[in-house]
Design an enzyme around this catalytic site. Structure first.
Site, short mmCIF file in Angstrom:
data_model
loop_
_atom_site.label_atom_id
_atom_site.label_comp_id
_atom_site.label_asym_id
_atom_site.label_seq_id
_atom_site.Cartn_x
_atom_site.Cartn_y
_atom_site.Cartn_z
N LYS A 104 1.14 4.33 6.93
CA LYS A 104 0.59 5.17 5.83
C LYS A 104 1.06 6.64 6.15
O LYS A 104 1.85 6.73 6.93
CB LYS A 104 -1.06 5.23 5.82
CG LYS A 104 -1.85 3.72 6.02
CD LYS A 104 -2.00 3.21 4.56
CE LYS A 104 -2.63 1.83 4.81
NZ LYS A 104 -2.50 1.07 3.84
N SER A 126 0.77 -1.16 -0.01
CA SER A 126 -0.23 -0.04 -0.05
C SER A 126 0.86 1.27 0.08
O SER A 126 0.40 2.22 -0.34
CB SER A 126 -1.01 0.14 1.33
OG SER A 126 -0.35 0.09 2.57
#
Length: 188
Positions: free
Chosen positions: A90, A48
């Protein structure tokens, strides 16, 4: 004399073993304290954050600054997933009080488009149509005490677009650098 000599040797042996045990306990306690309060190694489980960080990269996340300052826009953070508690990594896109909007594949914060060279042209679309999502509507005002996080690999990242904002209490570290593999070593 030999009895006194053997008692002296015995005393030294016990003393050496005791010192070893004390040193071992101190080293373990110091290591646990560093892990709990200073820095922690992480292995990246997904793609991701590709191409900034890839699956299998090992990195160090530091915890000290979180005791004094909240994460800011652009920081790469680790946090406990609001869905299952798994540790995720993230990028912070917005902080409490800021407004996030997704327009034609671009991310806007407080009405300004973000300059995001790290997404490598990947578009940023809403994930509200996915089953199980938090059904976020845009523009979205990030609540105080939370951060809005997104993976750099926008087309392959379940992030705040899916699960909503992340509580500051769930943020566990700021990623500092990749230490393995050697071909990826560098600051984040």
């Amino acid at each position: 004399m030999s009895g006194a000599h053997s008692r002296e040797a015995e005393r030294r042996g016990l003393s050496g073993a005791a010192w070893f045990a004390i040193c071992l306990v101190v080293a373990i306690a110091a290591g646990l304290a560093v892990r709990a309060f200073v820095a922690m190694p992480y292995v990246v489980p997904t793609g991701s954050m590709r191409d900034t960080i890839v699956e299998g990269d090992m990195l160090i996340g530091e915890k000290v600054t979180l005791a004094f300052d909240d994460p800011v826009q652009g920081d790469i953070v680790t946090f406990e997933s609001p869905i299952d508690g798994e540790t995720l990594i993230k990028r912070v896109i917005a902080v409490g009080g800021q407004t996030v909007d997704l327009v034609d594949g671009a991310v806007y914060v407080d009405g300004e488009p973000l300059d995001e060279p790290y997404v490598d042209g990947r578009p940023s679309y809403s994930l509200s149509d996915l089953a199980g999502s938090a059904q976020i509507s845009y523009p979205y005002v990030v609540p105080e005490g939370t951060v809005w996080v997104m993976g750099d690999n926008r087309t392959d990242s379940k992030d705040s677009r899916y699960f909503g904002p992340v509580s500051l209490d769930a943020v566990t570290s700021k990623a500092l650098f990749i230490y393995w593999p050697l071909s990826h070593v560098g600051a984040l």
